[in-house]
Write a protein that holds these residues in place. Structure first.
Motif, PDB file in Angstrom:
ATOM      1  N   LEU A 200       0.862  -1.100  -0.089  1.00 27.68           N
ATOM      2  CA  LEU A 200       0.085   0.011  -0.068  1.00 27.68           C
ATOM      3  C   LEU A 200       0.932   1.201   0.006  1.00 27.68           C
ATOM      4  CD1 LEU A 200      -2.950  -0.666   2.171  1.00 27.68           C
ATOM      5  CD2 LEU A 200      -3.200   0.419   0.245  1.00 27.68           C
ATOM      6  N   TRP A 201       1.930   1.121   0.786  1.00 24.72           N
ATOM      7  CA  TRP A 201       2.809   2.220   0.745  1.00 24.72           C
ATOM      8  C   TRP A 201       3.540   2.802  -0.660  1.00 24.72           C
ATOM      9  CZ3 TRP A 201       2.282   6.014   4.234  1.00 24.72           C
ATOM     10  CH2 TRP A 201       1.940   5.756   5.393  1.00 24.72           C
ATOM     11  N   LEU A 202       3.914   1.451  -1.039  1.00 26.49           N
ATOM     12  CA  LEU A 202       4.591   1.645  -2.439  1.00 26.49           C
ATOM     13  C   LEU A 202       3.681   2.141  -3.370  1.00 26.49           C
ATOM     14  CD1 LEU A 202       6.780  -1.564  -2.519  1.00 26.49           C
ATOM     15  CD2 LEU A 202       7.427   0.857  -2.106  1.00 26.49           C
ATOM     16  N   LEU A 203       2.494   1.820  -3.438  1.00 25.61           N
ATOM     17  CA  LEU A 203       1.323   2.210  -4.088  1.00 25.61           C
ATOM     18  C   LEU A 203       1.265   3.684  -4.123  1.00 25.61           C
ATOM     19  CD1 LEU A 203      -1.214  -0.593  -4.311  1.00 25.61           C
ATOM     20  CD2 LEU A 203      -0.032   0.223  -6.195  1.00 25.61           C
ATOM     21  N   THR A 204       0.866   3.839  -2.900  1.00 25.87           N
ATOM     22  CA  THR A 204       0.787   5.450  -2.545  1.00 25.87           C
ATOM     23  C   THR A 204       1.865   6.445  -2.951  1.00 25.87           C
ATOM     24  OG1 THR A 204      -0.489   4.721  -0.663  1.00 25.87           O
ATOM     25  CG2 THR A 204       0.296   6.929  -0.888  1.00 25.87           C
ATOM     26  N   LEU A 205       3.092   5.917  -2.794  1.00 30.29           N
ATOM     27  CA  LEU A 205       4.270   6.762  -3.615  1.00 30.29           C
ATOM     28  C   LEU A 205       4.856   6.508  -4.622  1.00 30.29           C
ATOM     29  CD1 LEU A 205       6.085   6.978   0.285  1.00 30.29           C
ATOM     30  CD2 LEU A 205       4.384   8.430  -0.657  1.00 30.29           C
ATOM     31  N   ASP A 206       4.231   5.909  -5.427  1.00 33.75           N
ATOM     32  CA  ASP A 206       4.668   5.561  -6.988  1.00 33.75           C
ATOM     33  C   ASP A 206       5.927   4.740  -6.850  1.00 33.75           C
ATOM     34  OD1 ASP A 206       2.270   6.604  -8.121  1.00 33.75           O
ATOM     35  OD2 ASP A 206       2.923   8.448  -7.758  1.00 33.75           O
ATOM     36  N   ASP A 207       6.140   3.647  -5.919  1.00 29.45           N
ATOM     37  CA  ASP A 207       7.117   3.000  -5.727  1.00 29.45           C
ATOM     38  C   ASP A 207       8.245   3.556  -5.018  1.00 29.45           C
ATOM     39  OD1 ASP A 207       6.060   0.543  -6.517  1.00 29.45           O
ATOM     40  OD2 ASP A 207       6.476   0.961  -8.801  1.00 29.45           O
ATOM     41  N   LYS A 208       8.230   4.922  -4.732  1.00 29.66           N
ATOM     42  CA  LYS A 208       9.248   5.591  -3.771  1.00 29.66           C
ATOM     43  C   LYS A 208       9.100   5.142  -2.523  1.00 29.66           C
ATOM     44  CE  LYS A 208       8.064   9.933  -4.837  1.00 29.66           C
ATOM     45  NZ  LYS A 208       7.128   9.880  -5.765  1.00 29.66           N
ATOM     46  N   LEU A 209      10.414   5.062  -1.806  1.00 29.42           N
ATOM     47  CA  LEU A 209      10.453   4.422  -0.698  1.00 29.42           C
ATOM     48  C   LEU A 209      10.589   5.486   0.616  1.00 29.42           C
ATOM     49  CD1 LEU A 209      13.123   1.381  -1.219  1.00 29.42           C
ATOM     50  CD2 LEU A 209      10.831   1.513  -0.648  1.00 29.42           C
TER      51      LEU A 209
ATOM     52  N   HIS B 158      -0.328  14.711   2.606  1.00 29.48           N
ATOM     53  CA  HIS B 158      -1.390  14.161   2.792  1.00 29.48           C
ATOM     54  C   HIS B 158      -1.955  13.042   1.560  1.00 29.48           C
ATOM     55  CE1 HIS B 158      -3.042  16.506   6.273  1.00 29.48           C
ATOM     56  NE2 HIS B 158      -1.879  17.408   5.838  1.00 29.48           N
ATOM     57  N   PHE B 159      -2.400  12.013   1.898  1.00 28.33           N
ATOM     58  CA  PHE B 159      -2.946  11.111   1.104  1.00 28.33           C
ATOM     59  C   PHE B 159      -4.258  10.350   1.466  1.00 28.33           C
ATOM     60  CE2 PHE B 159       1.616  11.077   1.093  1.00 28.33           C
ATOM     61  CZ  PHE B 159       2.086  11.304  -0.278  1.00 28.33           C
ATOM     62  N   ILE B 160      -4.858   9.388   0.694  1.00 27.15           N
ATOM     63  CA  ILE B 160      -6.270   8.753   1.021  1.00 27.15           C
ATOM     64  C   ILE B 160      -6.011   7.447   0.821  1.00 27.15           C
ATOM     65  CG2 ILE B 160      -8.361   8.533   0.411  1.00 27.15           C
ATOM     66  CD1 ILE B 160      -8.768  11.585   0.466  1.00 27.15           C
ATOM     67  N   TRP B 161      -6.366   6.605   1.705  1.00 28.48           N
ATOM     68  CA  TRP B 161      -6.637   5.170   1.225  1.00 28.48           C
ATOM     69  C   TRP B 161      -8.001   4.687   1.369  1.00 28.48           C
ATOM     70  CZ3 TRP B 161      -2.178   2.028   4.863  1.00 28.48           C
ATOM     71  CH2 TRP B 161      -1.139   2.725   4.248  1.00 28.48           C
ATOM     72  N   PRO B 162      -8.719   4.516   0.033  1.00 30.75           N
ATOM     73  CA  PRO B 162      -9.927   4.031   0.250  1.00 30.75           C
ATOM     74  C   PRO B 162     -10.237   2.608   0.733  1.00 30.75           C
ATOM     75  CG  PRO B 162      -9.436   4.999  -1.825  1.00 30.75           C
ATOM     76  CD  PRO B 162      -8.266   4.683  -1.523  1.00 30.75           C
ATOM     77  N   ILE B 163     -11.234   2.294   1.231  1.00 32.43           N
ATOM     78  CA  ILE B 163     -11.405   1.079   1.595  1.00 32.43           C
ATOM     79  C   ILE B 163     -12.434   0.228   0.751  1.00 32.43           C
ATOM     80  CG2 ILE B 163     -12.181  -0.565   3.713  1.00 32.43           C
ATOM     81  CD1 ILE B 163     -11.743   2.173   5.563  1.00 32.43           C
ATOM     82  N   GLY B 164     -11.992  -0.201  -0.238  1.00 36.53           N
ATOM     83  CA  GLY B 164     -12.637  -0.838  -1.458  1.00 36.53           C
ATOM     84  C   GLY B 164     -12.287  -0.229  -2.555  1.00 36.53           C
TER      85      GLY B 164
ATOM     86  N   GLU C  71      -7.120   1.002  -7.291  1.00 33.53           N
ATOM     87  CA  GLU C  71      -6.080  -0.064  -7.088  1.00 33.53           C
ATOM     88  C   GLU C  71      -5.714   0.155  -5.451  1.00 33.53           C
ATOM     89  OE1 GLU C  71      -3.359  -3.253  -7.691  1.00 33.53           O
ATOM     90  OE2 GLU C  71      -5.084  -2.500  -8.295  1.00 33.53           O
ATOM     91  N   LEU C  72      -5.807   1.395  -4.943  1.00 29.65           N
ATOM     92  CA  LEU C  72      -5.326   1.693  -3.571  1.00 29.65           C
ATOM     93  C   LEU C  72      -6.472   1.076  -2.708  1.00 29.65           C
ATOM     94  CD1 LEU C  72      -3.874   5.129  -3.414  1.00 29.65           C
ATOM     95  CD2 LEU C  72      -2.626   3.211  -2.467  1.00 29.65           C
ATOM     96  N   GLY C  73      -7.724   1.178  -3.319  1.00 29.54           N
ATOM     97  CA  GLY C  73      -8.994   0.804  -2.544  1.00 29.54           C
ATOM     98  C   GLY C  73      -9.060  -0.783  -2.474  1.00 29.54           C
ATOM     99  N   ARG C  74      -8.466  -1.397  -3.558  1.00 31.40           N
ATOM    100  CA  ARG C  74      -8.358  -2.737  -3.451  1.00 31.40           C
ATOM    101  C   ARG C  74      -7.512  -3.417  -2.349  1.00 31.40           C
ATOM    102  NH1 ARG C  74      -5.868  -4.954  -8.266  1.00 31.40           N
ATOM    103  NH2 ARG C  74      -6.464  -7.232  -7.378  1.00 31.40           N
ATOM    104  N   TRP C  75      -6.436  -2.751  -2.034  1.00 32.71           N
ATOM    105  CA  TRP C  75      -5.320  -3.141  -1.074  1.00 32.71           C
ATOM    106  C   TRP C  75      -5.933  -2.674   0.122  1.00 32.71           C
ATOM    107  CZ3 TRP C  75      -1.749  -7.019  -1.794  1.00 32.71           C
ATOM    108  CH2 TRP C  75      -1.539  -7.335  -2.906  1.00 32.71           C
ATOM    109  N   GLY C  76      -6.618  -1.530   0.059  1.00 30.14           N
ATOM    110  CA  GLY C  76      -7.053  -0.683   1.439  1.00 30.14           C
ATOM    111  C   GLY C  76      -8.145  -1.671   1.952  1.00 30.14           C
TER     112      GLY C  76
END
Length: 347
Positions: A78-87, A252-258, A268-273
């Motif tokens: 989820l973090w990698l998706l959020t940051l476009d693969d940045k660490l 700031h970011f958002i993780w959808p739940i679903g 895609e974030l929602g799937r993993w969220g």
């Protein structure tokens, strides 16, 4: 309190979400199991079918078993998706001496070691659950981040903390430790996701009540029962500034739940969220609810089962807040605001 709706966060809902099934996904959300270090001296606490750390027993609520290791893989993704693969987001091109505080299974630290082979990485945690196949430039140590750090001052040029909400009683002290152990010009980065969602606190739906009551219970347990607060991300920027850091920036970011958003990345974030909540929920609450609230194992499992139905309900459009705060230790002679007194840092 007015309900935060998806449109308040500029998220367009996918009109087909009400008919969504997991078979619509391109993959099965599979992941690789984490490996545990074998040790003849390792002791664990076994409780309600889960395994917990023995070092500083009871200071951390989550299990350290293979099931939770699998879950940590989901969160890392989820973090990698959020940051476009940045660490990391700190503006440092090539960190040389890195400290990863509360490394968990060490996924972030291992990725950093691979990405920066010339860097020396120290990763610490209460449990020895890290990979035995780590790159040669990384060292794992058992340590309690909440205690006074024993490293030499100015030992690192980058310090990373992620996902320690509910684990630390005195966050301002930890921020002070990070400040003291960074070299001048070094960067500190702290990333967390919220236990609260956009559920309407006055809503009458089962989903609103379930999400809101869960969040408030966790926040209350943290504030009144354990002293280890779960509203960490609301205070990170203030704590970092109070500790003396400069160039502090909050992202700031958002993780959808679903996967209900129309936007492809948010979907895609929602799937993993959704998987984050589905797979993480039992581990989040089992120790807290049984030890502190006095629930039985079966009561927790019944609650988890009902909550998972709510999470899978395609009528719902929930999300949670995610924040990353970065700050730099000033160089010697650099003009910055005076550091706050210790009594002003515990907001």
């Amino acid at each position: 309190m007015e309900k935060m709706r998806p449109e308040d966060a500029n998220i367009v809902v996918d009109s087909t979400y009400s008919r969504y099934h997991e078979s619509d996904d391109d993959d099965s959300l599979s992941y690789v199991s984490g490996q545990s270090l074998a040790s003849s001296v390792t002791r664990y606490r076994y409780e309600n079918g889960r395994r917990y750390h023995a070092y500083r027993e009871g200071s951390y609520y989550a299990p350290n078993d293979d099931t939770y290791s699998n879950y940590e893989t989901i969160v890392h993704h989820l973090w990698l998706l959020t940051l476009d693969d940045k660490l990391f987001l700190a503006p440092i091109a090539e960190p040389h001496r890195i400290l990863d505080v509360g490394t968990g299974t060490g996924l972030w630290a291992v990725d950093m070691a691979d990405a920066h082979p010339n860097a020396s990485i120290l990763a610490t945690d209460l449990s020895p659950t890290q990979s035995t196949t780590a790159p040669p430039n990384i060292r794992f140590e058992i340590d309690d981040a909440a205690s006074e750090w024993t490293y030499a001052p100015e030992s690192f040029d980058y310090i990373h903390v992620r996902g320690l909400t509910g684990c630390i009683r005195d966050w301002p002290f930890l921020y002070t430790q990070a400040y003291e152990h960074l070299e001048p010009g070094g960067w500190f980065e702290h990333a967390e996701f919220s236990v609260t969602t956009n559920a309407d606190p006055e809503g009458e739906s089962k989903a609103d009540k379930t999400y809101h009551n869960f969040s408030q219970t966790i926040l209350t347990i943290g504030a009144e029962k354990t002293g280890q607060r779960f509203d960490t991300l609301l205070h990170m920027k203030t704590w970092m500034e109070a500790a003396g850091f400069t160039d502090v920036a909050e992202h700031h970011f958002i993780w959808p739940i679903g996967p209900w958003p129309k936007d492809p990345k948010l979907k895609e974030l929602g799937r993993w969220g959704e998987r984050n909540w589905q797979d993480g929920l039992e581990g989040w609450i089992m120790a807290l609810y049984t030890r502190i609230l006095g629930w039985s194992y079966q009561q927790v499992m019944d609650f988890v089962g009902e909550f998972r139905k709510v999470i899978k309900d395609r009528k719902n459009h929930y999300y949670q807040d995610v924040r990353i705060v970065v700050g730099r230790k000033p160089r010697e002679g650099e003009v910055v605001n005076e550091r706050a007194e210790a009594g002003e840092m515990g907001s």
